[in-house]
Design a protein around this motif. Structure first.
Motif, PDB file in Angstrom:
ATOM      1  N   PRO A 159       2.576   1.675  -9.257  1.00 49.11           N
ATOM      2  CA  PRO A 159       1.666   0.978  -8.827  1.00 49.11           C
ATOM      3  C   PRO A 159       0.869   0.610  -9.947  1.00 49.11           C
ATOM      4  N   ALA A 160       0.183  -0.668  -9.679  1.00 48.82           N
ATOM      5  CA  ALA A 160      -0.822  -1.398 -10.685  1.00 48.82           C
ATOM      6  C   ALA A 160      -1.983  -0.744 -10.531  1.00 48.82           C
ATOM      7  N   ALA A 171      -1.435  11.132 -14.842  1.00 50.50           N
ATOM      8  CA  ALA A 171      -0.669  10.055 -14.509  1.00 50.50           C
ATOM      9  C   ALA A 171      -0.977   8.827 -15.426  1.00 50.50           C
ATOM     10  N   THR A 172      -0.028   7.936 -15.299  1.00 52.96           N
ATOM     11  CA  THR A 172      -0.185   6.802 -16.522  1.00 52.96           C
ATOM     12  C   THR A 172      -0.509   5.596 -15.908  1.00 52.96           C
ATOM     13  N   SER A 173      -0.810   5.464 -14.754  1.00 58.55           N
ATOM     14  CA  SER A 173      -1.361   4.224 -14.001  1.00 58.55           C
ATOM     15  C   SER A 173      -2.645   3.604 -14.924  1.00 58.55           C
ATOM     16  N   ALA A 174      -2.435   2.393 -14.965  1.00 58.03           N
ATOM     17  CA  ALA A 174      -3.674   1.807 -15.948  1.00 58.03           C
ATOM     18  C   ALA A 174      -4.897   1.617 -15.351  1.00 58.03           C
ATOM     19  N   GLU A 175      -5.029   1.470 -14.004  1.00 57.40           N
ATOM     20  CA  GLU A 175      -6.500   1.242 -13.521  1.00 57.40           C
ATOM     21  C   GLU A 175      -6.716   2.074 -12.374  1.00 57.40           C
ATOM     22  N   ALA A 211       0.994  -1.244  -0.068  1.00 51.48           N
ATOM     23  CA  ALA A 211      -0.028  -0.007  -0.208  1.00 51.48           C
ATOM     24  C   ALA A 211       0.778   1.305   0.027  1.00 51.48           C
ATOM     25  N   LEU A 212       0.864   2.148  -1.185  1.00 50.48           N
ATOM     26  CA  LEU A 212       1.550   3.379  -1.297  1.00 50.48           C
ATOM     27  C   LEU A 212       0.685   4.567  -0.885  1.00 50.48           C
ATOM     28  N   VAL A 260       2.383  12.869 -10.217  1.00 47.66           N
ATOM     29  CA  VAL A 260       2.864  12.128 -11.458  1.00 47.66           C
ATOM     30  C   VAL A 260       4.129  11.448 -11.431  1.00 47.66           C
ATOM     31  N   SER A 261       5.099  12.545 -10.528  1.00 52.36           N
ATOM     32  CA  SER A 261       6.339  12.016 -10.195  1.00 52.36           C
ATOM     33  C   SER A 261       6.411  10.932  -9.416  1.00 52.36           C
ATOM     34  N   VAL A 262       5.748  10.829  -8.206  1.00 53.16           N
ATOM     35  CA  VAL A 262       5.658   9.676  -7.350  1.00 53.16           C
ATOM     36  C   VAL A 262       5.121   8.411  -8.203  1.00 53.16           C
ATOM     37  N   LEU A 263       3.989   8.492  -8.973  1.00 50.45           N
ATOM     38  CA  LEU A 263       3.307   7.367  -9.686  1.00 50.45           C
ATOM     39  C   LEU A 263       4.323   6.903 -10.598  1.00 50.45           C
TER      40      LEU A 263
END
Length: 565
Positions: free
Chosen positions: A151-152, A167-171, A130-131, A143-146
């Motif tokens: 994370p998924a 941010a580019t996280s997928a889900e 857990a982040l 955005v920088s952290v992700l």
């Protein structure tokens, strides 16, 4: 084994026995260690063996021990420990179906409400990490952290959808809903299969972000702390089984998450509110009849700063009589805040000094705060502390040096690499301080906050405390700025109390004279700026990098005005 070593071995064994005995005594005093049904004890032991001592094992154990006890009270109502177990089982199964599993990272950006706990437990049950994201971060920080931690999945309140857009996280999953069409929600997963999930082979970690007040926030992961963390805190602060605890400090912060984790040991009823408001906090304390109140210092400041007519609308004596512990941490107590708070709400204030990296380093109890309001108290159970010079050599008591701490709670290093300096098993906190003749710790400030002005060392915190004691000042901060003649000079920033109607030039001279009358002349700020607000992050820390780049057009309002907003 040689005869010569036998006394040392006996002495070491005896010391360990005394330490274990003191830990049991502390736990018994909190109502944790008591006679129990042998079958219940065996079941608890089996649960911890399978799930570990983190959120998964702790809260599953509570669901077995106290299934009907109220676990959470928030704006949506209340949930029992059995409810939390069923809800997190269903969410965990749904997340597993989406491909989340052991070792994956799940970012959580939620305010204080049931969704934060649902997500934490579900992620832990899958053996994922857990982040916790700071709810006051700006879009570029997020955005920088992700991008760094990848994370998924991101679980977030709907209000942060826009900030996360780049941010580019997928889900994504929405935890707290504000509109009729928020997209996929965490709550929609709760109606799924509530059967227990199989224990993971790997226990998930909790990853806390540093505050980022002096640079980019770093991710600091922690393994399961075990019972030592609770014993350390309870050795200097009363915490009892079954208390109602109003956790006002942000849950994503070290101090907030600590009390979520203590709940798994104490069976606490956690009272949560999404946003901190000083009047609402008083109403919540009165309505919930909370035994303890978990805060960061700026929250106490905001309550005490309420006009007397608003304070008079609440039964402060009744609130004071029910509160058994006000637990503060996250930043230093400015000025005489400790005395002002205890004069109003009773001698139940405990202030904890530590950091994301070393956890609890020292605790000031009400006696410490009465006798030495500016002290950080004394080290708790199981903790070592040394004050070292730049060469790693201990300095004499009374002299200022760098603070190093050793305990069983030290973090394992940043996810991006590197960590804090370690000397003989003790980790640097990043602060400088000294031990007083009373045996208490006194913090002088951050080791990178000290400025050298005209050859003299100046720590801003001492000057800030002095300014805070002036009747015109509601808030204060100082930073070092470049100076052609002295190398550096001190610039002060103050927020005046409500209703103060004075000329800025007059106020600046009054405050300079005040500092000169109470501190050495070289500690007087060369200039003092009156501003509407100090820029703060969500945990109440002043964003000094913003003050260091202040210009005449700034009023300080770009920063987070106060914790919880």
């Amino acid at each position: 084994m040689s005869v010569a070593r036998l006394p040392t071995v006996i002495s070491t064994t005896a010391a360990k026995a005394r330490t274990a005995g003191s830990a049991v005594k502390i736990l018994a005093g909190s109502g944790i260690v008591r006679p129990v049904n042998p079958l219940g004890l065996a079941r608890t032991g089996l649960t911890l063996a399978r799930w570990g001592t983190g959120p998964a094992g702790g809260f599953i154990g509570l669901a077995h021990r106290y299934p009907r006890r109220t676990a959470v009270i928030d704006e949506l109502g209340s949930l029992t420990y059995a409810d939390l177990d069923r809800r997190s089982n269903a969410i965990a199964r749904a997340l597993a179906a989406r491909g989340i599993g052991e070792g994956d990272g799940v970012a959580i950006m939620c305010r204080n409400h049931r969704g934060f706990i649902d997500a934490t437990l579900a992620v832990a049950k899958l053996g994922a990490d857990a982040l916790y994201l700071n709810t006051a971060f700006a879009g570029p920080q997020l955005v920088s952290v992700l991008e760094r931690d990848k994370p998924a999945l991101v679980i977030h309140d709907e209000e942060f959808t826009g900030l996360l857009a780049d941010a580019t996280s997928a889900e994504r999953l929405v935890a707290w809903v504000d509109s009729e069409d928020p997209g996929a929600t965490l709550e929609s997963l709760v109606s799924g299969d509530p059967r227990p999930v199989p224990p993971p082979k790997r226990h998930g970690r909790i990853v806390i972000l540093t505050s980022g007040t002096t640079g980019a926030p770093k991710s600091a992961p922690r393994q399961e702390a075990g019972i030592d963390a609770a014993v350390a805190l309870m050795s200097r602060m009363p915490m009892k089984d079954g208390w109602r605890c109003f956790i006002a400090a942000p849950l994503f912060h070290t101090w907030g998450i600590a009390h979520l984790l203590f709940a798994e040991l104490l069976g606490t009823t956690m009272v949560l509110r999404r946003r901190f408001d000083p009047e609402d906090a008083l109403a919540t304390l009165a309505e919930s009849r909370a035994d303890s109140f978990v805060v960061i210092p700026v929250m106490m400041q905001r309550i005490l700063a309420l006009p007397e007519e608003k304070l008079a609308a609440y039964d402060l004596d009744g609130i004071a009589s029910q509160l058994k512990a006000v637990a503060s941490s996250g930043s230093a107590l400015p000025g005489d805040l400790a005395l002002e708070w205890m004069d109003r709400f009773g001698d139940t204030l405990y202030n904890v000094y530590g950091s994301t990296e070393v956890s609890y380093a020292s605790i000031a109890d009400p006696v410490d705060l009465r006798e030495a309001p500016t002290s950080a108290g004394k080290v708790p159970w199981g903790t070592q502390m040394k004050i070292l010079d730049n060469d790693g050599v201990p300095v004499p008591d009374g002299e200022v040096g760098r603070i190093f701490v050793g305990n069983g709670l030290l973090f394992e290093g940043y996810t991006s690499g590197g960590g804090k300096e370690v000397v003989e098993g003790l980790m640097a906190t990043g602060d400088v301080g000294r031990f007083g003749p009373d045996g208490r710790l006194y913090i002088e400030g951050r080791d990178d906050d000290m400025i050298v002005s005209g050859g003299e060392n100046v720590f801003p915190q001492e000057v800030e405390d002095c300014l805070m004691r002036h009747e015109l000042v509601a808030d204060a901060a100082c930073v070092g700025v470049d100076d052609a003649d002295f190398g550096k000079r001190l610039r002060g920033f103050v927020v005046l109390v409500d209703g103060a109607e004075v000329d800025e030039g007059t106020v600046e001279q009054k405050l300079k004279d005040w500092v000169k009358d109470n501190l050495a002349r070289f500690k007087v700020p060369r200039e003092i700026v009156v501003t509407d607000a100090l820029p703060r992050n969500a945990t109440g820390k002043v964003l000094r990098r913003e003050l260091a780049t202040w210009d005449e057009g700034s009023d300080g309002s770009d920063g987070e005005r106060a914790a919880g907003k």
